[in-house]
Motif scaffolding. Structure first.
Motif, PDB file in Angstrom:
ATOM      1  N   GLU A 202      -7.788  11.812  11.441  1.00 32.19           N
ATOM      2  CA  GLU A 202      -7.772  10.352  11.533  1.00 32.19           C
ATOM      3  C   GLU A 202      -8.500  10.009  12.818  1.00 32.19           C
ATOM      4  OE1 GLU A 202      -4.087   8.128  10.646  1.00 32.19           O
ATOM      5  OE2 GLU A 202      -3.205  10.086  10.156  1.00 32.19           O
TER       6      GLU A 202
ATOM      7  N   ARG B 124      -2.328  11.028   0.167  1.00 33.95           N
ATOM      8  CA  ARG B 124      -1.567  12.186   0.654  1.00 33.95           C
ATOM      9  C   ARG B 124      -0.269  12.365  -0.130  1.00 33.95           C
ATOM     10  NH1 ARG B 124       0.351  10.790   6.085  1.00 33.95           N
ATOM     11  NH2 ARG B 124       1.876   9.694   4.797  1.00 33.95           N
ATOM     12  N   ASP B 125       0.541  11.324  -0.176  1.00 34.62           N
ATOM     13  CA  ASP B 125       1.895  11.460  -0.712  1.00 34.62           C
ATOM     14  C   ASP B 125       1.946  11.480  -2.235  1.00 34.62           C
ATOM     15  OD1 ASP B 125       2.530  11.370   1.970  1.00 34.62           O
ATOM     16  OD2 ASP B 125       3.269   9.302   1.903  1.00 34.62           O
TER      17      ASP B 125
ATOM     18  N   ALA C  64      -3.700   3.027   6.700  1.00 39.28           N
ATOM     19  CA  ALA C  64      -2.409   3.724   6.650  1.00 39.28           C
ATOM     20  C   ALA C  64      -1.851   3.741   5.227  1.00 39.28           C
ATOM     21  CB  ALA C  64      -1.412   3.071   7.608  1.00 39.28           C
ATOM     22  N   ARG C  65      -1.951   2.630   4.519  1.00 41.74           N
ATOM     23  CA  ARG C  65      -1.458   2.559   3.138  1.00 41.74           C
ATOM     24  C   ARG C  65      -2.241   3.519   2.241  1.00 41.74           C
ATOM     25  NH1 ARG C  65      -2.412  -2.863  -0.230  1.00 41.74           N
ATOM     26  NH2 ARG C  65      -4.513  -2.081   0.047  1.00 41.74           N
ATOM     27  N   SER C  66      -3.559   3.561   2.417  1.00 39.81           N
ATOM     28  CA  SER C  66      -4.385   4.437   1.582  1.00 39.81           C
ATOM     29  C   SER C  66      -4.135   5.905   1.893  1.00 39.81           C
ATOM     30  CB  SER C  66      -5.863   4.087   1.747  1.00 39.81           C
ATOM     31  OG  SER C  66      -6.107   2.811   1.199  1.00 39.81           O
ATOM     32  N   ILE C  67      -3.955   6.238   3.166  1.00 40.87           N
ATOM     33  CA  ILE C  67      -3.616   7.622   3.508  1.00 40.87           C
ATOM     34  C   ILE C  67      -2.325   8.012   2.791  1.00 40.87           C
ATOM     35  CG2 ILE C  67      -2.807   9.142   5.357  1.00 40.87           C
ATOM     36  CD1 ILE C  67      -4.793   7.658   7.223  1.00 40.87           C
ATOM     37  N   SER C  68      -1.326   7.151   2.844  1.00 44.07           N
ATOM     38  CA  SER C  68      -0.051   7.448   2.163  1.00 44.07           C
ATOM     39  C   SER C  68      -0.249   7.675   0.674  1.00 44.07           C
ATOM     40  CB  SER C  68       0.952   6.315   2.384  1.00 44.07           C
ATOM     41  OG  SER C  68       1.342   6.257   3.726  1.00 44.07           O
ATOM     42  N   PHE C  69      -1.048   6.833   0.028  1.00 43.85           N
ATOM     43  CA  PHE C  69      -1.294   6.960  -1.410  1.00 43.85           C
ATOM     44  C   PHE C  69      -1.938   8.311  -1.727  1.00 43.85           C
ATOM     45  CE2 PHE C  69      -4.146   6.597  -5.058  1.00 43.85           C
ATOM     46  CZ  PHE C  69      -3.300   6.100  -6.042  1.00 43.85           C
TER      47      PHE C  69
END
Length: 160
Positions: free
Chosen positions: A47, A37-38, A30-35
């Protein structure tokens, strides 16, 4: 690998290759997706949650492997982020000079805007952008930075 002292030519290949994706092991999906993506602008293609397919431990060569995968895209690159639930691997990526360590290079249209934006968001850089003095990027800009797990990333602004 070929032996340069041999006079024989290698046999013709019976196959062809093209790029499909780059896979990156992460500690917190989840943290890596945020990095990615965001902060970097990737689109989340899928996912998969925990992959329960029986073939997966055989494919990755780790008996009993349990993992989660997310696929992210930017033009020209599909990235698979992979979190191993079991067994856990090393907690951080090694330095760029470790054998087998890779980095992912991105082209950016405005190095200083990207650098300032990411720096303000807390992204860790190896240094400020540098202007290469030799090679194909001479006169452009380049900088190394890392994702939350220490995976080395690079931005390059081509010379104008």
């Amino acid at each position: 690998m070929t032996d340069s002292s041999s006079d024989s030519s290698p046999a013709p290949r019976a196959f062809s290759l093209s790029a499909n994706h780059v896979g990156v092991g992460v500690s917190d999906l989840a943290r890596s997706i945020s990095f990615y993506r965001d902060l970097l602008g990737f689109n989340v293609a899928y996912e998969r949650g925990e992959v329960t397919a029986e073939y997966m431990p055989r494919l990755v060569g780790i008996p009993g492997a349990r993992l989660k995968i997310a696929g992210l895209d930017i033009p020209g690159l599909h990235l698979d982020l992979i979190e191993y639930i079991e067994p856990k691997g090393a907690p951080k990526a090694g330095p760029p000079n470790d054998v087998g360590n890779v980095h992912i290079g991105f082209t950016v249209d405005d190095m200083w805007a990207a650098y300032n934006h990411l720096k303000a968001a807390g992204v860790q850089f190896m240094c400020e952008p540098v202007s290469p003095t030799v090679g194909p990027n001479k006169g452009g800009w380049a900088v190394y930075f890392v994702d939350p797990d220490g995976v080395t990333l690079e931005m390059i602004q081509k010379p104008k």
